[in-house]
Design a protein around this motif. Structure first.
Motif, PDB file in Angstrom:
ATOM      1  N   PHE A 130       0.820  -1.214   0.000  1.00  0.00           N
ATOM      2  CA  PHE A 130       0.000   0.000   0.000  1.00  0.00           C
ATOM      3  C   PHE A 130       0.850   1.258   0.000  1.00  0.00           C
ATOM      4  O   PHE A 130       1.552   1.533   0.975  1.00  0.00           O
ATOM      5  CB  PHE A 130      -0.904   0.026   1.228  1.00  0.00           C
ATOM      6  N   LEU A 135      -7.583   3.299   6.583  1.00  0.00           N
ATOM      7  CA  LEU A 135      -7.562   2.629   7.884  1.00  0.00           C
ATOM      8  C   LEU A 135      -8.853   2.908   8.646  1.00  0.00           C
ATOM      9  O   LEU A 135      -9.441   3.983   8.518  1.00  0.00           O
ATOM     10  CB  LEU A 135      -6.376   3.136   8.709  1.00  0.00           C
ATOM     11  N   ILE A 191      11.936   2.326   7.129  1.00  0.00           N
ATOM     12  CA  ILE A 191      10.693   1.706   7.613  1.00  0.00           C
ATOM     13  C   ILE A 191      10.634   1.849   9.128  1.00  0.00           C
ATOM     14  O   ILE A 191       9.607   2.195   9.708  1.00  0.00           O
ATOM     15  CB  ILE A 191      10.633   0.215   7.211  1.00  0.00           C
ATOM     16  N   PRO A 195       6.995   7.067  11.398  1.00  0.00           N
ATOM     17  CA  PRO A 195       5.936   6.848  12.390  1.00  0.00           C
ATOM     18  C   PRO A 195       4.576   6.580  11.759  1.00  0.00           C
ATOM     19  O   PRO A 195       3.632   6.214  12.452  1.00  0.00           O
ATOM     20  CB  PRO A 195       5.925   8.154  13.190  1.00  0.00           C
ATOM     21  N   TRP A 203       9.660  -7.505  -0.887  1.00  0.00           N
ATOM     22  CA  TRP A 203      10.321  -8.621  -0.206  1.00  0.00           C
ATOM     23  C   TRP A 203      10.722  -9.716  -1.183  1.00  0.00           C
ATOM     24  O   TRP A 203      11.720 -10.382  -1.007  1.00  0.00           O
ATOM     25  CB  TRP A 203       9.410  -9.203   0.879  1.00  0.00           C
ATOM     26  N   MET A 291      -0.258  13.336  14.068  1.00  0.00           N
ATOM     27  CA  MET A 291       0.854  13.337  15.021  1.00  0.00           C
ATOM     28  C   MET A 291       1.837  14.480  14.791  1.00  0.00           C
ATOM     29  O   MET A 291       3.029  14.246  14.599  1.00  0.00           O
ATOM     30  CB  MET A 291       1.596  12.004  14.967  1.00  0.00           C
ATOM     31  N   ASP A 317     -12.295  -7.026   5.931  1.00  0.00           N
ATOM     32  CA  ASP A 317     -10.913  -7.316   5.538  1.00  0.00           C
ATOM     33  C   ASP A 317      -9.885  -6.556   6.362  1.00  0.00           C
ATOM     34  O   ASP A 317      -8.688  -6.793   6.219  1.00  0.00           O
ATOM     35  CB  ASP A 317     -10.708  -6.960   4.053  1.00  0.00           C
ATOM     36  N   ALA A 318     -10.359  -5.597   7.168  1.00  0.00           N
ATOM     37  CA  ALA A 318      -9.409  -4.706   7.826  1.00  0.00           C
ATOM     38  C   ALA A 318      -8.477  -5.454   8.771  1.00  0.00           C
ATOM     39  O   ALA A 318      -7.263  -5.361   8.674  1.00  0.00           O
ATOM     40  CB  ALA A 318     -10.145  -3.605   8.567  1.00  0.00           C
ATOM     41  N   PRO A 320      -6.192  -8.219  10.188  1.00  0.00           N
ATOM     42  CA  PRO A 320      -5.501  -9.393   9.647  1.00  0.00           C
ATOM     43  C   PRO A 320      -5.987 -10.670  10.319  1.00  0.00           C
ATOM     44  O   PRO A 320      -6.075 -10.739  11.541  1.00  0.00           O
ATOM     45  CB  PRO A 320      -4.033  -9.124   9.978  1.00  0.00           C
ATOM     46  N   LYS A 321      -6.336 -11.663   9.481  1.00  0.00           N
ATOM     47  CA  LYS A 321      -6.862 -12.919  10.019  1.00  0.00           C
ATOM     48  C   LYS A 321      -5.971 -14.077   9.626  1.00  0.00           C
ATOM     49  O   LYS A 321      -5.293 -14.032   8.599  1.00  0.00           O
ATOM     50  CB  LYS A 321      -8.282 -13.152   9.496  1.00  0.00           C
TER      51      LYS A 321
ATOM     52  N   ASP B  58       6.570  -5.813   6.119  1.00  0.00           N
ATOM     53  CA  ASP B  58       6.632  -4.357   6.132  1.00  0.00           C
ATOM     54  C   ASP B  58       6.543  -3.707   7.515  1.00  0.00           C
ATOM     55  O   ASP B  58       7.080  -2.633   7.716  1.00  0.00           O
ATOM     56  CB  ASP B  58       5.506  -3.803   5.256  1.00  0.00           C
ATOM     57  N   TYR B  59       5.838  -4.334   8.447  1.00  0.00           N
ATOM     58  CA  TYR B  59       5.644  -3.672   9.740  1.00  0.00           C
ATOM     59  C   TYR B  59       6.714  -4.092  10.734  1.00  0.00           C
ATOM     60  O   TYR B  59       7.310  -3.264  11.409  1.00  0.00           O
ATOM     61  CB  TYR B  59       4.230  -3.937  10.271  1.00  0.00           C
ATOM     62  N   PRO B 378       3.031  -0.168  15.886  1.00  0.00           N
ATOM     63  CA  PRO B 378       3.245   1.165  15.323  1.00  0.00           C
ATOM     64  C   PRO B 378       2.117   2.106  15.750  1.00  0.00           C
ATOM     65  O   PRO B 378       1.097   1.656  16.291  1.00  0.00           O
ATOM     66  CB  PRO B 378       3.234   0.918  13.812  1.00  0.00           C
ATOM     67  N   PHE B 379       2.284   3.398  15.506  1.00  0.00           N
ATOM     68  CA  PHE B 379       1.274   4.375  15.932  1.00  0.00           C
ATOM     69  C   PHE B 379      -0.057   4.150  15.222  1.00  0.00           C
ATOM     70  O   PHE B 379      -1.115   4.317  15.806  1.00  0.00           O
ATOM     71  CB  PHE B 379       1.775   5.789  15.638  1.00  0.00           C
ATOM     72  N   LEU B 380      -0.001   3.786  13.939  1.00  0.00           N
ATOM     73  CA  LEU B 380      -1.233   3.585  13.179  1.00  0.00           C
ATOM     74  C   LEU B 380      -1.505   2.091  13.049  1.00  0.00           C
ATOM     75  O   LEU B 380      -0.567   1.284  13.006  1.00  0.00           O
ATOM     76  CB  LEU B 380      -1.086   4.227  11.793  1.00  0.00           C
ATOM     77  N   PRO B 381      -2.789   1.698  13.008  1.00  0.00           N
ATOM     78  CA  PRO B 381      -3.103   0.262  13.008  1.00  0.00           C
ATOM     79  C   PRO B 381      -2.590  -0.474  11.761  1.00  0.00           C
ATOM     80  O   PRO B 381      -2.457   0.127  10.698  1.00  0.00           O
ATOM     81  CB  PRO B 381      -4.636   0.246  13.059  1.00  0.00           C
ATOM     82  N   ILE B 382      -2.304  -1.770  11.936  1.00  0.00           N
ATOM     83  CA  ILE B 382      -1.884  -2.622  10.813  1.00  0.00           C
ATOM     84  C   ILE B 382      -3.138  -3.267  10.245  1.00  0.00           C
ATOM     85  O   ILE B 382      -3.746  -4.121  10.895  1.00  0.00           O
ATOM     86  CB  ILE B 382      -0.889  -3.691  11.298  1.00  0.00           C
ATOM     87  N   GLN B 383      -3.562  -2.857   9.046  1.00  0.00           N
ATOM     88  CA  GLN B 383      -4.834  -3.352   8.499  1.00  0.00           C
ATOM     89  C   GLN B 383      -4.709  -3.729   7.028  1.00  0.00           C
ATOM     90  O   GLN B 383      -3.820  -3.255   6.333  1.00  0.00           O
ATOM     91  CB  GLN B 383      -5.919  -2.270   8.656  1.00  0.00           C
ATOM     92  N   TYR B 384      -5.657  -4.580   6.604  1.00  0.00           N
ATOM     93  CA  TYR B 384      -5.776  -5.012   5.197  1.00  0.00           C
ATOM     94  C   TYR B 384      -4.521  -5.744   4.711  1.00  0.00           C
ATOM     95  O   TYR B 384      -4.164  -5.668   3.537  1.00  0.00           O
ATOM     96  CB  TYR B 384      -6.059  -3.816   4.273  1.00  0.00           C
ATOM     97  N   VAL B 385      -3.792  -6.393   5.625  1.00  0.00           N
ATOM     98  CA  VAL B 385      -2.617  -7.156   5.210  1.00  0.00           C
ATOM     99  C   VAL B 385      -2.760  -8.588   5.708  1.00  0.00           C
ATOM    100  O   VAL B 385      -3.549  -8.854   6.616  1.00  0.00           O
ATOM    101  CB  VAL B 385      -1.308  -6.541   5.780  1.00  0.00           C
ATOM    102  N   PRO B 386      -2.003  -9.531   5.121  1.00  0.00           N
ATOM    103  CA  PRO B 386      -2.051 -10.919   5.600  1.00  0.00           C
ATOM    104  C   PRO B 386      -1.630 -11.012   7.065  1.00  0.00           C
ATOM    105  O   PRO B 386      -0.918 -10.144   7.583  1.00  0.00           O
ATOM    106  CB  PRO B 386      -1.046 -11.640   4.703  1.00  0.00           C
ATOM    107  N   TYR B 387      -2.043 -12.096   7.686  1.00  0.00           N
ATOM    108  CA  TYR B 387      -1.827 -12.289   9.130  1.00  0.00           C
ATOM    109  C   TYR B 387      -0.356 -12.216   9.509  1.00  0.00           C
ATOM    110  O   TYR B 387       0.012 -11.656  10.540  1.00  0.00           O
ATOM    111  CB  TYR B 387      -2.407 -13.656   9.520  1.00  0.00           C
ATOM    112  N   PHE B 389       1.920 -10.471   8.422  1.00  0.00           N
ATOM    113  CA  PHE B 389       2.482  -9.117   8.441  1.00  0.00           C
ATOM    114  C   PHE B 389       2.388  -8.535   9.849  1.00  0.00           C
ATOM    115  O   PHE B 389       3.174  -7.695  10.240  1.00  0.00           O
ATOM    116  CB  PHE B 389       1.718  -8.198   7.474  1.00  0.00           C
ATOM    117  N   LYS B 390       1.358  -8.982  10.577  1.00  0.00           N
ATOM    118  CA  LYS B 390       1.122  -8.393  11.889  1.00  0.00           C
ATOM    119  C   LYS B 390       1.866  -9.144  12.982  1.00  0.00           C
ATOM    120  O   LYS B 390       2.289  -8.558  13.976  1.00  0.00           O
ATOM    121  CB  LYS B 390      -0.382  -8.390  12.185  1.00  0.00           C
TER     122      LYS B 390
END
Lengths: 323, 468
Positions: A130, A135, A191, A195, A203, A291, A317-318, A320-321, B58-59, B378-387, B389-390
């Motif tokens: 992205f 978010l 990375i 912040p 990758w 921030m 989808d938000a 991660p599962k 990435d995170y 991180p300050f902003l949530p980790i969203q819309y990425v594969p598991y 990544f988190k």
């Protein structure tokens, strides 16, 4: 052509024959002068003839700093530098005389994610990469949740640029923070330093690696994407050069984005194409930055998510599962 | 084996008896090289398919490799503590330990440089750091100081060894020809003359003084790779001292482990006595107490305030998903060893070595705890990425590549200890009052002649001056 006798003759003559009288020397000098004048006249005449032969054929060009200039077709030459080098130079120089600025109206975002898709398509990204992401945000459980599009904040004091050991990522005078694929060593310090989680890494082999293989690297578009290097939001610098709005801004169906030039104090809505005064937009809607206490001086402003005409719809989808 | 070595010959023989190729050595090296080859195959995979073969994304983009890098830089610091600080103060019992500490310093610093290359997305662009290096970047500082520290440590390993190489060449003639040749080259025509001794001592002293700020610099700068960011968990003014004091703990325990195996395998009991282990045990207690103090600061101060963002990172370590590792490291790697080592019975070689292994393992995981969990929030949530990544999970390839660093380290330590005496011969003999006169200095005459030439040269220079 009427080549002129080199003046070394003029000097060697008196040296050769030291006994030569002054009169003879003056005479020789006079002859040489006459010869020079005739030769020069002939050259000039020839040049004027050549010029007149092709005169009248003018071509019009737009320079890098947006001036229209007229150039004689005789003077037009192909650039000596290879295309890759020119793209690099332009990319690092930017568009002088501009300060691009971004305003995101949170009250209008309905999480259509068209911006995300347009961006991923333009920059040849995978679905999990992205440059911009929307978010789901909620300050605490008593305040309403909202969707927040989050591109790179293109900070005026960018921590990612400070830590880069090789000048691969850099801040451009007209605003955007770019990344140079050809320079990046893949240490990922940027990375760690960002912040806003705005930076991604290739990758493994990029999605369109084979297709883009022979393309000249465009630093303003970051294509071809390169394995082992960073990729990030570029404020669609290639579109700005063409005088167009960024990919995400122009693809939004809900009028979330305003984009424009801080120097001109105007921003244009990507959906309605309505142009408004930047200072008025910011002050009337109590705009804020993400921030600001971190001292990064972001170039992206947010308008608070107030008076939304629709309820908040969370996305499946938000979060991660596990697969 | 002589219980109380009383002549130079016996001391020399005792301290060089391990310099020979034995069957266990061949087996051990074979095992190390085989292990390294397997791990190098994993690295080839990473070269071919990219860093994606590792679990980092990435995170959480710094994982095992970076934790391992910090561990290696940390452990190499002990050279400065033992040779530099204790040596300059004039503490006598460090004499037989100082070279072991330098072996540890050289080995760990060298591998730290290799480990960081494993973490690069484009290792082929390593030269860019020097070609396009930007002074603003802490990575640039880190590369500079780690390289300098490695060179200084290597000199501190080599230069005090010069007299040794001449002595053992004189006394022992069973070495293979190539090794004798290396000894001759590295001994730089040493003839044990008083002037040479003076120069050597002065040189070592300068190196010992230089190594102290340089060692502080390498680990402070390494801590700045983290502390210079705004991330919670890293954004701490205490990070420099936190890293440096932690480095003394892991380094001291590494030296104790090396001492134990050198003493056991190379039969150095009369030189590395129980007293030395006892003293090293006490040193470990001291550095662990200092580290405990810094730890209390590092966790209690933000823990008392629990500012929103910091609370998330901190509570995750104290009672969240990283809590098991965190408390195992703090208790088994710091608090329990600290309590045990207070008793003198525990500071005997074997129990001390076992505790040191626990401390060293704890030190490695401590680096993991410092590097990884801070990136999970991180300050902003980790969203819309594969598991994945988190939540970071190291892959097998990543673990194998990390292990390759330990194989390389053990190869370096083994080779150094098999080629050169691990305990200084010259200094040990001198300390025991054994006669070291000029009997082995047979090049003396040549040297004198050289000195005369030099004098002649001076005269010539004077003439020249007069002419002008």
């Amino acid at each position: 052509m009427g080549e002129v006798i080199p003046d070394s003759n003029q000097e060697s003559q008196p040296e050769k024959n030291k006994k030569t009288s002054r009169r003879k020397f003056v005479r020789n000098l006079g002859l040489l002068g006459a010869g020079l004048a005739t030769g020069a006249a002939a050259l000039e005449a020839g040049h004027l003839f050549q010029k007149s032969k092709f005169k009248g054929k003018k071509e019009v060009f737009l320079t890098q700093d947006n001036r229209l200039v007229e150039v004689d077709s005789l003077e037009v030459k192909a650039h000596e530098k290879p295309a890759a080098e020119i793209l690099q130079e332009h990319g690092r120089e930017g568009l002088p005389g501009h300060r691009w600025i971004w305003v995101i109206d949170l009250s209008k975002c309905r999480n259509a994610r068209k911006c995300v898709m347009a961006c991923q398509e333009a920059h040849h990204l995978r679905p999990d990469q992205f440059h911009i992401n929307t978010l789901e945000m909620q300050e605490n459980k008593h305040t309403p949740a909202y969707h927040m599009p989050k591109p790179c904040q293109h900070c005026d004091n960018p921590p990612c640029v400070a830590v880069c050991p090789v000048d691969a990522t850099f801040k451009r005078p007209d605003g955007p923070v770019l990344i140079d694929n050809e320079r990046c060593i893949g240490c990922r310090f940027c990375i760690a330093a960002c912040p806003y989680s705005a930076r991604m890494m290739n990758w493994s082999k990029p999605k369109y690696a084979d297709q883009d293989k022979d393309q000249v690297y465009n630093i303003e578009l970051n294509i071809p994407q390169k394995i082992g290097t960073i990729t990030k939001c570029l404020m669609s610098s290639d579109r700005l050069r063409e005088g167009k709005l960024p990919y995400c801004v122009s693809s939004c169906p809900n009028g979330v984005y305003y984009f424009g030039d801080e120097y001109e104090d105007t921003v244009t809505n990507g959906t309605t194409k309505e142009t408004v005064r930047l200072s008025a937009l910011l002050s009337e809607n109590a705009a804020y930055q993400l921030m600001p206490e971190l001292g990064t001086k972001p170039r992206v402003y947010y308008l608070p998510p107030e008076k939304r005409p629709y309820p908040f719809e969370p996305s499946n989808d938000a979060e991660p599962k596990k697969a | 084996m002589n219980e109380n070595p009383s002549t130079l010959e016996i001391v020399t023989k005792d301290l060089t008896s391990h310099i020979r190729i034995t069957k266990p050595f061949m087996l051990w090296m074979g095992f190390l090289i085989l292990g390294l080859l397997v791990c190098l195959f994993a690295y080839l995979q990473q070269l071919r398919y990219g860093l994606g073969v590792a679990g980092i994304r990435d995170y959480i983009s710094w994982g095992l490799y970076l934790a391992n890098f910090v561990f290696f830089v940390a452990t190499s610091l002990v050279g400065m503590l033992i040779s530099g600080v204790l040596g300059l103060i004039g503490i006598k019992w460090v004499t037989p330990i100082s070279r072991i500490a330098e072996i540890i310093a050289v080995g760990f610093a060298a591998i730290a440089g290799v480990v960081i290359i494993m973490d690069m997305g484009h290792p082929d662009r390593l030269a860019y750091v020097f070609l396009y290096g930007r002074f603003q970047s802490p990575i640039f500082w880190d590369v500079t100081v780690v390289t300098t520290y490695f060179v200084l440590s290597f000199l501190l390993y080599l230069i005090p060894m010069i007299p040794d190489l001449v002595i053992i060449r004189k006394w022992i003639d069973k070495f293979p020809a190539w090794l004798t040749k290396i000894y001759r080259i590295l001994s730089f025509n040493w003839t044990n003359k008083p002037e040479q001794n003076k120069i050597l001592q002065r040189l070592v002293r300068i190196l010992l003084i230089l190594i102290i700020p340089m060692a502080l610099a390498i680990h402070t700068v390494t801590s700045w790779l983290f502390a210079m960011t705004t991330r919670t968990g890293w954004d701490s003014t205490l990070f420099g001292p936190y890293f440096v004091t932690g480095a003394f703990v892991s380094g001291t325990s590494a030296v104790i482990i090396a001492m134990y195996f050198f003493r056991k395998n190379y039969k150095l009991d009369p030189y590395l006595t129980d007293l030395h282990f006892n003293k090293m045990g006490k040193l470990l207690v001291l550095v662990m107490l200092v580290y405990l103090y810094v730890n209390i600061n590092e966790f209690l101060v933000p823990g008392y305030k629990l500012k929103t963002a910091e609370a998330i990172t901190l509570l995750d370590q104290l009672e969240g998903s990283n809590a098991v590792m965190f408390w195992l490291v703090q208790i088994c790697g710091l608090i329990l060893p600290l309590i045990l080592l207070v008793f003198s019975k525990i500071r005997r070689p074997l129990p001390l070595m076992i505790i040191s292994i626990a401390v060293l393992i704890g030190a490695w995981f401590k680096r993991y705890i410092i590097v990884v969990p801070a990136q999970e929030h991180p300050f902003l949530p980790i969203q819309y990425v594969p598991y994945n990544f988190k939540f970071y999970t190291p892959t097998l390839i990543e673990i194998a590549i990390t292990m390759s660093s330990f194989f390389m380290l053990l190869i370096i330590i083994t080779l150094l200890s098999k080629m050169f005496p691990v305990i200084p011969v010259y200094e040990t003999a001198k300390e025991r009052g054994l006669v070291i006169n000029d009997e082995y200095a047979n090049d003396e005459y040549a040297n004198d002649k050289y000195a005369n030439d030099e004098y002649a040269n001076d005269e010539y220079a004077n003439d020249e001056y007069a002419n002008n």
